[in-house]
Design a protein around this motif. Structure first.
Motif, PDB file in Angstrom:
ATOM      1  N   LEU A  58       0.933  -1.121  -0.275  1.00 18.98           N
ATOM      2  CA  LEU A  58       0.097  -0.061  -0.404  1.00 18.98           C
ATOM      3  C   LEU A  58       0.899   1.582   0.269  1.00 18.98           C
ATOM      4  CD1 LEU A  58      -2.776  -1.045   2.776  1.00 18.98           C
ATOM      5  CD2 LEU A  58      -3.241  -0.870   0.218  1.00 18.98           C
ATOM      6  N   ILE A  59       1.924   1.374   0.644  1.00 17.57           N
ATOM      7  CA  ILE A  59       2.846   2.746   0.870  1.00 17.57           C
ATOM      8  C   ILE A  59       3.459   3.463  -0.183  1.00 17.57           C
ATOM      9  CG2 ILE A  59       4.835   3.103   1.367  1.00 17.57           C
ATOM     10  CD1 ILE A  59       5.151   1.250   4.376  1.00 17.57           C
ATOM     11  N   PRO A  60       3.647   2.646  -2.032  1.00 20.50           N
ATOM     12  CA  PRO A  60       3.793   3.224  -3.044  1.00 20.50           C
ATOM     13  C   PRO A  60       3.065   4.281  -3.544  1.00 20.50           C
ATOM     14  CG  PRO A  60       4.994   1.471  -3.287  1.00 20.50           C
ATOM     15  CD  PRO A  60       4.334   0.683  -2.090  1.00 20.50           C
ATOM     16  N   ASN A  61       1.518   3.855  -3.646  1.00 17.02           N
ATOM     17  CA  ASN A  61       1.009   4.557  -3.936  1.00 17.02           C
ATOM     18  C   ASN A  61       0.571   5.554  -2.465  1.00 17.02           C
ATOM     19  OD1 ASN A  61       0.116   3.645  -6.254  1.00 17.02           O
ATOM     20  ND2 ASN A  61      -0.828   2.177  -5.042  1.00 17.02           N
ATOM     21  N   LEU A  62       0.485   5.005  -1.491  1.00 14.31           N
ATOM     22  CA  LEU A  62       0.486   6.427  -0.503  1.00 14.31           C
ATOM     23  C   LEU A  62       0.739   7.627  -1.039  1.00 14.31           C
ATOM     24  CD1 LEU A  62      -1.440   7.638   2.117  1.00 14.31           C
ATOM     25  CD2 LEU A  62       0.627   5.916   3.311  1.00 14.31           C
ATOM     26  N   VAL A  63       3.001   6.975  -0.660  1.00  9.61           N
ATOM     27  CA  VAL A  63       3.313   8.391  -0.661  1.00  9.61           C
ATOM     28  C   VAL A  63       3.506   8.643  -2.130  1.00  9.61           C
ATOM     29  CG1 VAL A  63       6.244   8.549  -1.405  1.00  9.61           C
ATOM     30  CG2 VAL A  63       4.822   6.931   0.700  1.00  9.61           C
ATOM     31  N   GLU A  64       3.181   8.277  -2.752  1.00  5.63           N
ATOM     32  CA  GLU A  64       2.902   9.047  -4.131  1.00  5.63           C
ATOM     33  C   GLU A  64       1.506  10.538  -3.983  1.00  5.63           C
ATOM     34  OE1 GLU A  64       4.812   9.108  -7.220  1.00  5.63           O
ATOM     35  OE2 GLU A  64       5.688   8.078  -5.806  1.00  5.63           O
ATOM     36  N   THR A  65       0.609   9.683  -3.642  1.00  7.61           N
ATOM     37  CA  THR A  65      -0.914  10.517  -3.471  1.00  7.61           C
ATOM     38  C   THR A  65      -0.053  11.640  -2.657  1.00  7.61           C
ATOM     39  OG1 THR A  65      -2.281   8.231  -3.718  1.00  7.61           O
ATOM     40  CG2 THR A  65      -3.419  10.510  -2.894  1.00  7.61           C
ATOM     41  N   VAL A  66       0.851  11.439  -1.572  1.00  7.43           N
ATOM     42  CA  VAL A  66       1.101  12.249  -0.347  1.00  7.43           C
ATOM     43  C   VAL A  66       2.206  13.422  -1.585  1.00  7.43           C
ATOM     44  CG1 VAL A  66       2.554  13.246   1.715  1.00  7.43           C
ATOM     45  CG2 VAL A  66       0.481  11.530   1.139  1.00  7.43           C
ATOM     46  N   LYS A  67       2.536  12.651  -2.111  1.00  7.60           N
ATOM     47  CA  LYS A  67       3.845  13.977  -3.173  1.00  7.60           C
ATOM     48  C   LYS A  67       2.632  14.839  -3.722  1.00  7.60           C
ATOM     49  CE  LYS A  67       7.258  12.051  -4.410  1.00  7.60           C
ATOM     50  NZ  LYS A  67       7.869  10.807  -5.697  1.00  7.60           N
ATOM     51  N   GLY A  68       1.457  14.192  -4.532  1.00  9.68           N
ATOM     52  CA  GLY A  68       1.282  15.456  -5.334  1.00  9.68           C
ATOM     53  C   GLY A  68       0.161  16.139  -4.940  1.00  9.68           C
ATOM     54  N   PHE A  69       0.641  16.058  -3.429  1.00 11.91           N
ATOM     55  CA  PHE A  69      -0.479  17.037  -2.637  1.00 11.91           C
ATOM     56  C   PHE A  69       0.538  18.146  -2.204  1.00 11.91           C
ATOM     57  CE2 PHE A  69      -4.145  15.027  -3.836  1.00 11.91           C
ATOM     58  CZ  PHE A  69      -5.033  15.875  -3.898  1.00 11.91           C
ATOM     59  N   THR A  76      10.123  14.261   4.881  1.00  9.28           N
ATOM     60  CA  THR A  76       8.962  12.760   5.427  1.00  9.28           C
ATOM     61  C   THR A  76       8.585  11.573   4.524  1.00  9.28           C
ATOM     62  OG1 THR A  76       7.935  14.140   7.060  1.00  9.28           O
ATOM     63  CG2 THR A  76       6.626  12.673   7.184  1.00  9.28           C
ATOM     64  N   LEU A  77       8.282  11.715   3.678  1.00 12.57           N
ATOM     65  CA  LEU A  77       8.306  11.172   2.334  1.00 12.57           C
ATOM     66  C   LEU A  77       9.604   9.821   2.343  1.00 12.57           C
ATOM     67  CD1 LEU A  77       6.700  13.405  -0.638  1.00 12.57           C
ATOM     68  CD2 LEU A  77       5.199  11.683   1.093  1.00 12.57           C
ATOM     69  N   THR A  78      10.732  10.997   2.399  1.00 14.55           N
ATOM     70  CA  THR A  78      11.899   9.813   2.001  1.00 14.55           C
ATOM     71  C   THR A  78      11.680   8.158   3.282  1.00 14.55           C
ATOM     72  OG1 THR A  78      13.426  11.602   0.523  1.00 14.55           O
ATOM     73  CG2 THR A  78      14.415  10.088   2.452  1.00 14.55           C
ATOM     74  N   ALA A  79      11.497   9.454   4.482  1.00 18.16           N
ATOM     75  CA  ALA A  79      12.093   8.542   5.862  1.00 18.16           C
ATOM     76  C   ALA A  79      10.806   6.827   5.903  1.00 18.16           C
ATOM     77  CB  ALA A  79      11.727   9.045   6.756  1.00 18.16           C
ATOM     78  N   VAL A  80       9.507   7.406   4.718  1.00 20.83           N
ATOM     79  CA  VAL A  80       8.629   6.524   4.760  1.00 20.83           C
ATOM     80  C   VAL A  80       9.102   5.465   3.246  1.00 20.83           C
ATOM     81  CG1 VAL A  80       6.536   5.336   4.014  1.00 20.83           C
ATOM     82  CG2 VAL A  80       6.628   7.660   5.197  1.00 20.83           C
ATOM     83  N   ILE A  81      10.020   5.737   2.593  1.00 21.29           N
ATOM     84  CA  ILE A  81      10.167   4.772   1.400  1.00 21.29           C
ATOM     85  C   ILE A  81      11.658   3.978   1.973  1.00 21.29           C
ATOM     86  CG2 ILE A  81      11.349   4.806  -0.399  1.00 21.29           C
ATOM     87  CD1 ILE A  81       9.851   7.889  -1.658  1.00 21.29           C
TER      88      ILE A  81
END
Length: 205
Positions: A58-69, A76-81
């Motif tokens: 689920l995480i890649p889609n979540l990260v991409e969605t957050v990145k869009g906004f 924070t995004l890098t830390a999750v990845i």
């Protein structure tokens, strides 16, 4: 001739009866408990793996969605990845169940991923458009459900390991273990590293 066969037939019947009685007696004494409980541990671990993998997917889609906004939340995004990469890089075949250190490393990596996800969720509070995005809401629901499934799978695994390990150390399982199942090892278990670690974390958006 009939009289010659009669003692033989009686002896055969007696041997079969004795064998059946012995099998029933051994079954009643728990001779099969250890391999049965071992299989339950393996099955429970498979569910743990399955649910953690579901979260990782689920995480890649979540990260991409957050990145869009909120592309500016790069740290924070890098830390999750990075946390996801570390968690998924640990080999989690069945041998990990006999290796407390590897299981602890796996648990620590998953904990770091949970922490990174929590920070990512906090970021969403600053972006109303993100919180109302349909894709984001769908991911929220899936992530919440997955966290609950992880908690249940971990609980079931912990209980299965406790039952198996207890069987190895208590009577009559200890006897069967020394006689028949000495090649099997006690299983490693999850440890609660934080308060209420056995409960699903609150995922708020």
């Amino acid at each position: 001739m009939a009289t010659l066969h009669k003692p033989f037939q009686q002896r055969t019947v007696w041997q079969l009866t004795s064998l059946i009685t012995l099998v029933l007696f051994l079954s009643g004494c728990g001779i099969n408990n250890i391999p049965t409980y071992d299989e339950k541990v393996t099955a429970a671990w498979s569910q743990v793996e399955n649910q953690y993998q579901r979260r990782a997917d689920l995480i890649p889609n979540l990260v991409e969605t957050v990145k869009g906004f909120a592309a500016q939340e790069q740290e924070t995004l890098t830390a999750v990845i990075e946390a996801r990469s570390k968690a998924t890089s640990i080999q989690v075949d069945e041998s990990i169940l006999s290796n407390p250190q590897r299981l602890q490393q796996f648990q620590q990596a998953q904990g770091e991923l949970s922490s990174a996800l929590s920070r990512l969720m906090a970021v969403s509070e600053r972006y109303p458009d993100l919180k109302s995005n349909q894709n984001f809401l769908a991911l929220q629901s899936q992530l919440e459900g997955t966290e609950n499934r992880i908690a249940v799978a971990r609980r079931d695994f912990i209980q299965a390991v406790e039952r198996y390990n207890t069987e190895l150390r208590t009577f009559p399982g200890k006897i069967w273990y020394s006689i028949l199942y000495s090649d099997l090892e006690p299983r490693a278990n999850f440890e609660a590293t934080t308060e209420n670690a056995d409960e699903a974390p609150a995922v708020k958006f």
